[in-house]
Design a protein around this motif. Structure first.
Motif, PDB file in Angstrom:
ATOM      1  N   PRO A  35       0.843  -1.204   0.000  1.00  0.00           N
ATOM      2  CA  PRO A  35       0.000   0.000   0.000  1.00  0.00           C
ATOM      3  C   PRO A  35       0.879   1.257   0.000  1.00  0.00           C
ATOM      4  O   PRO A  35       1.051   1.912   1.026  1.00  0.00           O
ATOM      5  CB  PRO A  35      -0.802  -0.137   1.293  1.00  0.00           C
ATOM      6  N   ILE A  36       1.415   1.578  -1.163  1.00  0.00           N
ATOM      7  CA  ILE A  36       2.481   2.583  -1.248  1.00  0.00           C
ATOM      8  C   ILE A  36       2.032   3.962  -0.742  1.00  0.00           C
ATOM      9  O   ILE A  36       2.801   4.664  -0.081  1.00  0.00           O
ATOM     10  CB  ILE A  36       3.038   2.647  -2.700  1.00  0.00           C
ATOM     11  N   ILE A  37       0.781   4.343  -1.032  1.00  0.00           N
ATOM     12  CA  ILE A  37       0.312   5.664  -0.589  1.00  0.00           C
ATOM     13  C   ILE A  37       0.161   5.688   0.930  1.00  0.00           C
ATOM     14  O   ILE A  37       0.571   6.643   1.593  1.00  0.00           O
ATOM     15  CB  ILE A  37      -1.025   6.033  -1.296  1.00  0.00           C
ATOM     16  N   SER A  38      -0.393   4.629   1.482  1.00  0.00           N
ATOM     17  CA  SER A  38      -0.544   4.566   2.931  1.00  0.00           C
ATOM     18  C   SER A  38       0.835   4.590   3.613  1.00  0.00           C
ATOM     19  O   SER A  38       1.002   5.193   4.686  1.00  0.00           O
ATOM     20  CB  SER A  38      -1.331   3.289   3.261  1.00  0.00           C
ATOM     21  N   ILE A  39       1.821   3.972   2.983  1.00  0.00           N
ATOM     22  CA  ILE A  39       3.177   3.980   3.548  1.00  0.00           C
ATOM     23  C   ILE A  39       3.725   5.404   3.623  1.00  0.00           C
ATOM     24  O   ILE A  39       4.231   5.828   4.667  1.00  0.00           O
ATOM     25  CB  ILE A  39       4.106   3.061   2.719  1.00  0.00           C
ATOM     26  N   VAL A  40       3.599   6.160   2.537  1.00  0.00           N
ATOM     27  CA  VAL A  40       4.175   7.511   2.569  1.00  0.00           C
ATOM     28  C   VAL A  40       3.300   8.499   3.348  1.00  0.00           C
ATOM     29  O   VAL A  40       3.798   9.464   3.914  1.00  0.00           O
ATOM     30  CB  VAL A  40       4.496   8.067   1.148  1.00  0.00           C
ATOM     31  N   GLU A  41       1.985   8.238   3.394  1.00  0.00           N
ATOM     32  CA  GLU A  41       1.082   9.172   4.077  1.00  0.00           C
ATOM     33  C   GLU A  41       0.990   8.914   5.576  1.00  0.00           C
ATOM     34  O   GLU A  41       0.839   9.846   6.357  1.00  0.00           O
ATOM     35  CB  GLU A  41      -0.339   9.047   3.492  1.00  0.00           C
ATOM     36  N   HIS A  42       1.021   7.635   5.970  1.00  0.00           N
ATOM     37  CA  HIS A  42       0.737   7.312   7.377  1.00  0.00           C
ATOM     38  C   HIS A  42       1.871   6.566   8.085  1.00  0.00           C
ATOM     39  O   HIS A  42       2.209   6.895   9.212  1.00  0.00           O
ATOM     40  CB  HIS A  42      -0.545   6.476   7.479  1.00  0.00           C
ATOM     41  N   ILE A  43       2.419   5.551   7.412  1.00  0.00           N
ATOM     42  CA  ILE A  43       3.340   4.665   8.125  1.00  0.00           C
ATOM     43  C   ILE A  43       4.695   5.344   8.372  1.00  0.00           C
ATOM     44  O   ILE A  43       5.182   5.373   9.496  1.00  0.00           O
ATOM     45  CB  ILE A  43       3.487   3.317   7.377  1.00  0.00           C
ATOM     46  N   ILE A  44       5.291   5.929   7.341  1.00  0.00           N
ATOM     47  CA  ILE A  44       6.595   6.582   7.534  1.00  0.00           C
ATOM     48  C   ILE A  44       6.483   7.791   8.477  1.00  0.00           C
ATOM     49  O   ILE A  44       7.313   7.925   9.386  1.00  0.00           O
ATOM     50  CB  ILE A  44       7.274   6.929   6.192  1.00  0.00           C
ATOM     51  N   PRO A  45       5.469   8.646   8.335  1.00  0.00           N
ATOM     52  CA  PRO A  45       5.374   9.772   9.288  1.00  0.00           C
ATOM     53  C   PRO A  45       5.288   9.321  10.755  1.00  0.00           C
ATOM     54  O   PRO A  45       5.703  10.059  11.645  1.00  0.00           O
ATOM     55  CB  PRO A  45       4.079  10.486   8.866  1.00  0.00           C
ATOM     56  N   ILE A  47       7.000   6.830  12.027  1.00  0.00           N
ATOM     57  CA  ILE A  47       8.315   6.421  12.527  1.00  0.00           C
ATOM     58  C   ILE A  47       9.379   7.498  12.323  1.00  0.00           C
ATOM     59  O   ILE A  47      10.488   7.391  12.806  1.00  0.00           O
ATOM     60  CB  ILE A  47       8.777   5.083  11.875  1.00  0.00           C
ATOM     61  N   ASP A  48       9.045   8.528  11.547  1.00  0.00           N
ATOM     62  CA  ASP A  48      10.014   9.583  11.241  1.00  0.00           C
ATOM     63  C   ASP A  48       9.270  10.916  11.292  1.00  0.00           C
ATOM     64  O   ASP A  48       8.602  11.311  10.343  1.00  0.00           O
ATOM     65  CB  ASP A  48      10.603   9.336   9.840  1.00  0.00           C
ATOM     66  N   ASP A  49       9.391  11.606  12.434  1.00  0.00           N
ATOM     67  CA  ASP A  49       8.529  12.782  12.598  1.00  0.00           C
ATOM     68  C   ASP A  49       9.018  14.021  11.852  1.00  0.00           C
ATOM     69  O   ASP A  49       8.323  15.032  11.830  1.00  0.00           O
ATOM     70  CB  ASP A  49       8.219  13.077  14.075  1.00  0.00           C
ATOM     71  N   THR A  50      10.190  13.960  11.201  1.00  0.00           N
ATOM     72  CA  THR A  50      10.578  15.111  10.378  1.00  0.00           C
ATOM     73  C   THR A  50      10.279  14.866   8.887  1.00  0.00           C
ATOM     74  O   THR A  50      10.468  15.736   8.058  1.00  0.00           O
ATOM     75  CB  THR A  50      12.087  15.448  10.521  1.00  0.00           C
ATOM     76  N   PHE A  51       9.804  13.657   8.555  1.00  0.00           N
ATOM     77  CA  PHE A  51       9.491  13.330   7.162  1.00  0.00           C
ATOM     78  C   PHE A  51       8.283  14.147   6.696  1.00  0.00           C
ATOM     79  O   PHE A  51       7.295  14.287   7.405  1.00  0.00           O
ATOM     80  CB  PHE A  51       9.173  11.832   7.057  1.00  0.00           C
ATOM     81  N   GLN A  52       8.421  14.690   5.481  1.00  0.00           N
ATOM     82  CA  GLN A  52       7.309  15.467   4.923  1.00  0.00           C
ATOM     83  C   GLN A  52       6.983  15.000   3.521  1.00  0.00           C
ATOM     84  O   GLN A  52       7.870  14.601   2.766  1.00  0.00           O
ATOM     85  CB  GLN A  52       7.681  16.940   4.867  1.00  0.00           C
ATOM     86  N   ILE A  53       5.713  15.120   3.174  1.00  0.00           N
ATOM     87  CA  ILE A  53       5.301  14.771   1.828  1.00  0.00           C
ATOM     88  C   ILE A  53       4.627  15.994   1.209  1.00  0.00           C
ATOM     89  O   ILE A  53       3.936  16.741   1.895  1.00  0.00           O
ATOM     90  CB  ILE A  53       4.398  13.516   1.851  1.00  0.00           C
ATOM     91  N   ASP A  54       4.906  16.189  -0.067  1.00  0.00           N
ATOM     92  CA  ASP A  54       4.398  17.363  -0.763  1.00  0.00           C
ATOM     93  C   ASP A  54       3.895  16.901  -2.132  1.00  0.00           C
ATOM     94  O   ASP A  54       4.484  15.993  -2.724  1.00  0.00           O
ATOM     95  CB  ASP A  54       5.569  18.356  -0.908  1.00  0.00           C
ATOM     96  N   THR A  55       2.808  17.499  -2.613  1.00  0.00           N
ATOM     97  CA  THR A  55       2.282  17.105  -3.927  1.00  0.00           C
ATOM     98  C   THR A  55       2.128  18.335  -4.822  1.00  0.00           C
ATOM     99  O   THR A  55       1.027  18.834  -5.029  1.00  0.00           O
ATOM    100  CB  THR A  55       0.916  16.381  -3.790  1.00  0.00           C
TER     101      THR A  55
END
Ligand SMILES: [Zn+2]
Length: 171
Positions: A35-45, A47-55
């Motif tokens: 579930p690639i979108i769920s990984i970048v939207e929910h799972i990685i944030p 475990i990594d609180d400085t990770f950001q996603i931008d579209t």
């Protein structure tokens, strides 16, 4: 002079092992569908609180589908690419998995060497090759796809037939 970056060497085998480790840590160890979108939207944030996603919009991306910036720990995914991946578009799922390869393997950009753009870079030191091997192993781990046909892989893993055929060659 334009330059290219050379990463510390990584073999295909080492990248495959690492991708399996990441899958396990993310809780998708044996799942054929990532579930690639769920990984970048929910799972990685989580475990990594400085990770950001931008579209960003297409005109803000200078011809790129997506990129990862280690300095700001930001994954930028062009808006149409993001939406396509939400709809399980195989190519754009691979695009995002490729950027995740940069995120997981190339966050320490200080380890990179800079060399002239016409210099020979062996593939195992080419960050783009490394990210592609990561994406392939992350979406289609060889332990899970062995024995399947390319079309079965493509259907189950939501990857393109072409990338499934390549993954099978190394399975
Ligand atoms: Zn790349």
């Amino acid at each position: 002079m334009t330059t290219r970056l050379m990463a510390p060497p990584l073999s295909r085998n080492a990248i495959e092992k690492f991708a399996n480790y990441v899958r396990k840590e993310l809780g998708i160890g044996k799942d054929l569908y990532v579930p690639i979108i769920s990984i970048v939207e929910h799972i990685i944030p989580q475990i990594d609180d400085t990770f950001q996603i931008d579209t960003p919009y297409e005109n803000e991306m200078l011809g790129e589908y997506a990129n990862y910036c280690p300095q700001t720990n930001t994954l930028s995914i062009r808006q149409d690419v993001y939406l396509a991946a939400c709809n399980d578009d195989p190519r754009q799922r691979f695009t995002i998995a490729h950027e995740l390869g940069h995120y997981f393997m190339h966050d320490e950009i200080t380890n990179f060497s800079r060399c002239p753009s016409n210099a020979y870079i062996p593939s195992y030191r080419d960050p783009e090759w490394q990210a592609n091997v990561f994406a392939s192993s992350f979406l289609m781990p060889k332990d899970l796809i062995r024995g399947m046909s390319a079309s079965e892989i493509s259907t189950s893993c939501k990857t393109s037939l072409q990338s499934a055929e390549i993954a099978l060659k190394y399975a």
